[in-house]
Design a protein around this motif. Sequence first.
Motif, PDB file in Angstrom:
ATOM      1  N   HIS A  91       0.817  -1.220   0.000  1.00  0.00           N
ATOM      2  CA  HIS A  91       0.000   0.000   0.000  1.00  0.00           C
ATOM      3  C   HIS A  91       0.845   1.261   0.000  1.00  0.00           C
ATOM      4  O   HIS A  91       0.333   2.358  -0.238  1.00  0.00           O
ATOM      5  CB  HIS A  91      -0.991  -0.010   1.180  1.00  0.00           C
ATOM      6  N   CYS A  92       2.163   1.133   0.236  1.00  0.00           N
ATOM      7  CA  CYS A  92       3.054   2.296   0.203  1.00  0.00           C
ATOM      8  C   CYS A  92       3.410   2.724  -1.213  1.00  0.00           C
ATOM      9  O   CYS A  92       3.904   3.844  -1.408  1.00  0.00           O
ATOM     10  CB  CYS A  92       4.337   1.997   0.967  1.00  0.00           C
ATOM     11  N   VAL A  93       3.220   1.862  -2.205  1.00  0.00           N
ATOM     12  CA  VAL A  93       3.716   2.152  -3.556  1.00  0.00           C
ATOM     13  C   VAL A  93       2.598   2.174  -4.591  1.00  0.00           C
ATOM     14  O   VAL A  93       2.847   1.974  -5.777  1.00  0.00           O
ATOM     15  CB  VAL A  93       4.809   1.136  -3.960  1.00  0.00           C
ATOM     16  N   GLN A  94       1.379   2.453  -4.156  1.00  0.00           N
ATOM     17  CA  GLN A  94       0.262   2.462  -5.088  1.00  0.00           C
ATOM     18  C   GLN A  94       0.158   3.759  -5.880  1.00  0.00           C
ATOM     19  O   GLN A  94      -0.476   3.804  -6.940  1.00  0.00           O
ATOM     20  CB  GLN A  94      -1.051   2.210  -4.340  1.00  0.00           C
ATOM     21  N   GLN A  95       0.755   4.843  -5.390  1.00  0.00           N
ATOM     22  CA  GLN A  95       0.670   6.116  -6.087  1.00  0.00           C
ATOM     23  C   GLN A  95       1.717   6.203  -7.198  1.00  0.00           C
ATOM     24  O   GLN A  95       2.780   5.590  -7.132  1.00  0.00           O
ATOM     25  CB  GLN A  95       0.884   7.265  -5.106  1.00  0.00           C
ATOM     26  N   LYS A  96       1.392   6.973  -8.234  1.00  0.00           N
ATOM     27  CA  LYS A  96       2.358   7.221  -9.291  1.00  0.00           C
ATOM     28  C   LYS A  96       3.374   8.249  -8.814  1.00  0.00           C
ATOM     29  O   LYS A  96       3.163   8.949  -7.838  1.00  0.00           O
ATOM     30  CB  LYS A  96       1.649   7.724 -10.547  1.00  0.00           C
ATOM     31  N   GLY A  97       4.483   8.329  -9.508  1.00  0.00           N
ATOM     32  CA  GLY A  97       5.505   9.294  -9.139  1.00  0.00           C
ATOM     33  C   GLY A  97       6.866   8.649  -9.014  1.00  0.00           C
ATOM     34  O   GLY A  97       7.108   7.534  -9.501  1.00  0.00           O
ATOM     35  N   PHE A  98       7.764   9.352  -8.337  1.00  0.00           N
ATOM     36  CA  PHE A  98       9.152   8.917  -8.182  1.00  0.00           C
ATOM     37  C   PHE A  98       9.407   8.558  -6.724  1.00  0.00           C
ATOM     38  O   PHE A  98       9.109   9.348  -5.829  1.00  0.00           O
ATOM     39  CB  PHE A  98      10.098  10.033  -8.625  1.00  0.00           C
ATOM     40  N   PHE A  99       9.947   7.360  -6.497  1.00  0.00           N
ATOM     41  CA  PHE A  99      10.219   6.889  -5.143  1.00  0.00           C
ATOM     42  C   PHE A  99      11.723   6.961  -4.855  1.00  0.00           C
ATOM     43  O   PHE A  99      12.561   6.804  -5.762  1.00  0.00           O
ATOM     44  CB  PHE A  99       9.724   5.454  -4.957  1.00  0.00           C
ATOM     45  N   TYR A 100      12.039   7.176  -3.567  1.00  0.00           N
ATOM     46  CA  TYR A 100      13.416   7.256  -3.106  1.00  0.00           C
ATOM     47  C   TYR A 100      13.527   6.550  -1.761  1.00  0.00           C
ATOM     48  O   TYR A 100      12.602   6.620  -0.943  1.00  0.00           O
ATOM     49  CB  TYR A 100      13.859   8.718  -2.921  1.00  0.00           C
ATOM     50  N   VAL A 101      14.650   5.878  -1.525  1.00  0.00           N
ATOM     51  CA  VAL A 101      14.939   5.366  -0.184  1.00  0.00           C
ATOM     52  C   VAL A 101      16.068   6.209   0.396  1.00  0.00           C
ATOM     53  O   VAL A 101      17.027   6.553  -0.310  1.00  0.00           O
ATOM     54  CB  VAL A 101      15.314   3.868  -0.193  1.00  0.00           C
TER      55      VAL A 101
END
Length: 380
Positions: A91-101
Amino acid sequence: MLSRSSRPRRAGRRTLALLLAPLAALPAVALPAVGPAAPASAVTYGTTVRSPVKTAPWALSLWRGARSTGPVRFLCTATAVAPQVVVTAAHCVQQKGFFYVEVGAGRLGAGKRVPVEAVTDHPRYRSERFRYDIAVLRPLLPLALPSYATAGTASLARSVKAGRQPSLGLYGWGLDERERLGRLRSATLRTAPDTVVDAFGRAFDERSMIAAGRPLPSGRYAGGCNGDSGGPLVVGQGGTRYLVGVTSFGAEGCDQDLPTVFTSVGDYAHWLSTASSALPRQARTANRALPVPTTKPTVRGDAVVGGTVTCDPGVWTANATRVTATWFRGQARLEAGASHQVVPQDAGATLRCVVRATSQAGAATRVARVSVPPAAARPA
């Protein structure tokens, strides 16, 4: 723990919520700068991890930006199990866009954010709100952490569910019981008894979930809160930390009167292995990260009228499919290409070489500058 399969399940009597950070309430920081962190903590009724880089370098924060430029916001917690394999909640990665750790952070927002180039969540998650809440990410660059967590096995999952692991460690970058944010927190939990777990009703699946908390005299529980989603529940054996759970959901609000529910990693061991192995191929065919220079662009040559300056574009990550250089004087575009011959109009100006690298996700730019000295004054 006794099996619940033989007992009728009661409907949930609490309002349950996925422990996703409420983005509107959390600080945004502009790329690539790092914004100040609030004086805060995380995990309800836990303790502050004084040196996350040494104690739990694998407990990462997950950030998201809606656009290729502009602010990014803290979203969830995640766990590194290999240099380019990070586990979090679906559920943390359902949105579109750019992810970063973010790695190497003593405080939230004070570390280095590494772009994520591939994301895979469990294919059945979208059809069921609470089940199959697991995802795996591939950072664009190897994380080079001092240590990594190890994904738990099916046998370890059975041991945890049966209550044979008396000490479970929860880590999270989210809110604490007073809804403060900014520091990694931890809490020691234990598997919840059947009578408590029954309060979750049909939302709880004993085959693929773990319920754990630490009951307090007040009737509350030490456990996860918003922003802890995707974070690790670990078991320590020797010097190894085994990832046995991924923080998923709990009672709504941070002052919890129920334990936290975790996706049981061991019950998804086969899927996790298969999905992790597929990440490099996914990164090649559908890359989600903007390119990043591993060495910065530089300018060399004679920056005097009549001389030639050359722009070295630097070295970019492998997802860059095209790298170009363009010269500017102020806002005036001069020419494309690596080299520029310095002309009288450049005297006293600063020349800019704008390097543009393109990937499947979009384009990133970096700038190298060189100053041209003023022309020598002519004798009267």
